[in-house]
Write a protein that holds these residues in place. Structure first.
Motif, mmCIF file in Angstrom:
data_model
loop_
_atom_site.group_PDB
_atom_site.id
_atom_site.type_symbol
_atom_site.label_atom_id
_atom_site.label_comp_id
_atom_site.label_asym_id
_atom_site.label_seq_id
_atom_site.Cartn_x
_atom_site.Cartn_y
_atom_site.Cartn_z
ATOM 1 N N ASP A 242 130.777 6.626 -27.511
ATOM 2 C CA ASP A 242 130.084 5.644 -26.746
ATOM 3 C C ASP A 242 129.903 6.045 -25.339
ATOM 4 O OD1 ASP A 242 129.063 3.165 -25.589
ATOM 5 O OD2 ASP A 242 130.434 1.917 -26.495
ATOM 6 N N ASP A 243 131.087 6.294 -24.611
ATOM 7 C CA ASP A 243 131.028 6.719 -23.253
ATOM 8 C C ASP A 243 130.165 7.882 -23.154
ATOM 9 O OD1 ASP A 243 132.809 4.495 -22.586
ATOM 10 O OD2 ASP A 243 134.574 5.776 -22.719
ATOM 11 N N ARG B 162 129.645 -6.402 -24.397
ATOM 12 C CA ARG B 162 131.195 -6.793 -24.315
ATOM 13 C C ARG B 162 131.519 -8.031 -24.659
ATOM 14 N NH1 ARG B 162 134.589 -2.160 -22.679
ATOM 15 N NH2 ARG B 162 133.345 -0.606 -22.091
ATOM 16 N N ARG C 130 135.218 5.173 -28.935
ATOM 17 C CA ARG C 130 134.854 4.915 -27.812
ATOM 18 C C ARG C 130 134.465 5.969 -27.023
ATOM 19 N NH1 ARG C 130 139.285 1.438 -28.888
ATOM 20 N NH2 ARG C 130 140.882 3.081 -28.300
ATOM 21 N N ASN C 131 134.888 7.315 -27.114
ATOM 22 C CA ASN C 131 134.399 8.388 -26.211
ATOM 23 C C ASN C 131 133.125 8.851 -26.589
ATOM 24 O OD1 ASN C 131 137.242 8.838 -25.440
ATOM 25 N ND2 ASN C 131 137.677 10.433 -26.771
ATOM 26 N N TYR D 111 136.191 -6.501 -24.704
ATOM 27 C CA TYR D 111 136.081 -5.301 -25.698
ATOM 28 C C TYR D 111 134.672 -5.278 -26.176
ATOM 29 C CZ TYR D 111 140.841 -6.648 -26.356
ATOM 30 O OH TYR D 111 142.322 -6.682 -26.148
ATOM 31 N N ARG D 112 134.440 -4.002 -26.656
ATOM 32 C CA ARG D 112 133.299 -3.435 -27.282
ATOM 33 C C ARG D 112 132.764 -4.253 -28.531
ATOM 34 N NH1 ARG D 112 133.135 2.545 -24.777
ATOM 35 N NH2 ARG D 112 135.128 2.534 -23.839
ATOM 36 N N ARG E 50 134.563 -3.932 -34.446
ATOM 37 C CA ARG E 50 135.275 -3.011 -33.401
ATOM 38 C C ARG E 50 135.261 -1.709 -33.366
ATOM 39 N NH1 ARG E 50 140.573 -5.245 -35.905
ATOM 40 N NH2 ARG E 50 139.305 -4.448 -37.638
ATOM 41 N N PRO E 51 135.627 -0.850 -32.486
ATOM 42 C CA PRO E 51 135.615 0.646 -32.669
ATOM 43 C C PRO E 51 136.341 1.149 -34.102
ATOM 44 C CG PRO E 51 136.056 0.042 -30.489
ATOM 45 C CD PRO E 51 136.139 -1.339 -31.451
ATOM 46 N N TYR F 249 130.287 -3.749 -31.673
ATOM 47 C CA TYR F 249 129.446 -2.964 -32.226
ATOM 48 C C TYR F 249 128.751 -3.729 -33.298
ATOM 49 C CZ TYR F 249 131.826 1.020 -29.561
ATOM 50 O OH TYR F 249 132.161 1.466 -28.656
ATOM 51 N N GLN G 8 139.571 5.376 -30.686
ATOM 52 C CA GLN G 8 139.450 6.329 -29.220
ATOM 53 C C GLN G 8 138.024 7.246 -29.671
ATOM 54 O OE1 GLN G 8 140.768 5.396 -26.424
ATOM 55 N NE2 GLN G 8 139.127 6.742 -25.560
#
Length: 235
Positions: free
Chosen positions: A21-22, A31, A18-19, A36-37, A2-3, A39, A15
């Protein structure tokens, strides 16, 4: 993973991961059925590489390096890395020039002497140079005369007279105009020759720290590239 699993290793927030990643710093993540992502160790290594690269290259360039790597364009990533090394080499050369120039000054390095500002002619006579030489030094960024508010004529106060005397000394020692300008800019930033010596030591420490950071970043990126190239890696 998970993140939060990736984040925990570096004291980051989920977060932040996730940033990253984006932003394309991490390779694309799968996903779960619920969105959910997911990893993998590959993403964990990408994050390590980015954070290590950031210490030496800065955030923006480290991000560009990772983006190029993740889109399968290592040549662009290498060019970005090379550009940072070239810039660091240039800075190292500038620091060496300033240090050498400081060493070339005599023990009687002039200090500002209180008094009224000198005109171009007065300063030229004091230095034993032609007034046109002072204007050339001004164009090169060596001197920064003030202007008389009433007449508009150049005026050289104590600090500028000191700079001119140092410039004369360095020019007699064979230093190019650009070298003299760099030295005086460093001298102004430091606040004097004694402070400049301390400034040069701190500058050298910064260069050494950044060089080590670039090495560490390269090692992390190499580990990431190796993982990317493994034929049977698990995503």
């Amino acid at each position: 993973m998970r993140p939060i699993d990736l984040a925990r290793e570096h004291g980051l927030s989920a977060q932040a991961v996730r940033n990253y990643d984006d932003a394309g710093i991490l390779p694309p993540a799968e996903r779960s059925a619920t969105g959910y992502r997911r990893y993998t160790p590959l993403h964990a290594q990408a994050l390590r590489a980015f954070l290590a690269l950031r210490a030496g290259h800065g955030h923006q360039r480290a991000m560009e390096i990772m983006r190029a790597t993740n889109r399968g364009d290592p040549e662009s990533a290498y060019r970005l890395i090379d550009a940072t090394h070239v810039a660091l080499l240039t800075e190292r050369g500038t620091r060496a020039e300033v240090a050498t120039a400081l060493g070339a000054l005599s023990s009687t390095t002039p200090t500002p002497v209180p008094g009224r500002p000198l005109t171009v002619g007065e300063l030229a006579r004091r230095l034993g140079v032609h007034p046109a030489t002072l204007r050339t030094w001004e164009t090169a960024g060596i001197l920064r005369p003030a202007r008389n508010s009433a007449t508009g004529y150049r005026e050289y106060g104590p600090d500028r007279v000191r700079d001119a005397e140092i410039a004369r000394q360095l020019r007699r020692g064979g230093y190019a105009l650009r070298q003299v300008a760099r030295f005086l800019e460093s001298l102004r930033q430091a606040g004097g020759t004694a402070a400049l010596a301390t400034f040069l030591d701190a500058w050298q420490d910064r260069l050494t720290t950044r060089s080590r950071a670039l090495l560490a970043g390269a090692a992390r990126l190499d580990a990431y590239l190796t993982l990317l190239q493994e034929p049977n890696r698990s995503d």
